[in-house]
Scaffold this active site. Structure first.
Site, short mmCIF file in Angstrom:
data_model
loop_
_atom_site.label_atom_id
_atom_site.label_comp_id
_atom_site.label_asym_id
_atom_site.label_seq_id
_atom_site.Cartn_x
_atom_site.Cartn_y
_atom_site.Cartn_z
N HIS A 50 0.85 -1.18 0.00
CA HIS A 50 0.00 0.00 0.00
C HIS A 50 0.89 1.24 0.00
O HIS A 50 2.04 1.19 0.48
CB HIS A 50 -0.88 0.02 1.24
CG HIS A 50 -1.95 -1.02 1.24
ND1 HIS A 50 -3.01 -0.97 2.11
CD2 HIS A 50 -2.13 -2.15 0.50
CE1 HIS A 50 -3.80 -2.01 1.91
NE2 HIS A 50 -3.27 -2.74 0.93
N GLU B 144 0.98 3.84 1.84
CA GLU B 144 1.47 4.23 3.16
C GLU B 144 2.65 3.36 3.60
O GLU B 144 3.65 3.86 4.11
CB GLU B 144 0.37 4.11 4.22
CG GLU B 144 -0.87 4.92 3.94
CD GLU B 144 -1.95 4.11 3.23
OE1 GLU B 144 -1.67 3.49 2.18
OE2 GLU B 144 -3.09 4.11 3.72
N CYS C 197 -6.13 1.79 5.88
CA CYS C 197 -6.75 0.56 6.35
C CYS C 197 -6.14 0.22 7.72
O CYS C 197 -5.20 0.88 8.18
CB CYS C 197 -6.52 -0.57 5.35
SG CYS C 197 -4.80 -1.14 5.25
N CYS D 173 -2.30 -0.45 7.59
CA CYS D 173 -1.51 0.78 7.45
C CYS D 173 -1.58 1.63 8.72
O CYS D 173 -0.58 2.22 9.13
CB CYS D 173 -1.97 1.57 6.24
SG CYS D 173 -1.60 0.73 4.67
#
Length: 144
Positions: free
Chosen positions: A48, A50, A78, A81
């Site tokens: 992801h 992040e 999410c 993260c």
């Protein structure tokens, strides 16, 4: 947030969910790291924006802690993260679009309110929300 949106647009162009993230040092306004989603490209469900930005910032600074730094991301992180943000000790999280389905900050798991959260960053939602939402809507409209 404009750099995060640029990263999100680049992710969109790679057929990745258009999420971008930027870590900055607020004292100098210097970008420490930036990334866009690469889960499909890297065949990695943890890639992801992040997570990639946190990894790059830690490598650049030679530390597993990012205390005092700010993370700008185009979509509410999410739970995975959010946990990484907590572990990295990021000072401030600024995100664009809310994610009622998979968010982990103000929706869903709400990672930072649990006593197990190592660190609770200051959170600002709705930063460049319209632009972030528009990218996500366009991306998913093309796939439906």
């Amino acid at each position: 947030m404009q750099t995060a949106l640029t990263e999100a647009r680049a992710a969109y162009a790679r057929a990745e969910t258009p999420v971008g993230a930027v870590i900055i040092d607020p004292e100098t306004n210097r970008i420490v790291a930036q990334a866009g989603n690469r889960t499909r490209e890297l065949h990695d469900p943890t890639a992801h924006a992040e997570i990639l930005a946190i990894r790059a910032a830690c490598a650049a600074l030679g530390s597993e802690r990012l205390a005092g730094l700010d993370l700008y991301v185009t979509l509410e992180p999410c739970a995975m993260c959010a946990a990484a943000i907590s572990a990295a000790r990021i000072a401030r999280l600024c995100y664009g679009a809310a994610d009622p389905k998979s968010g982990g900050v103000e929706h869903g798991a709400r990672v930072f309110v649990h006593s197990q959260a190592h660190h609770k960053p200051e959170v600002w939602g709705g930063v460049s929300e319209r632009e972030s939402q528009a990218l996500l809507r366009a991306f998913f409209a093309e796939r439906r």
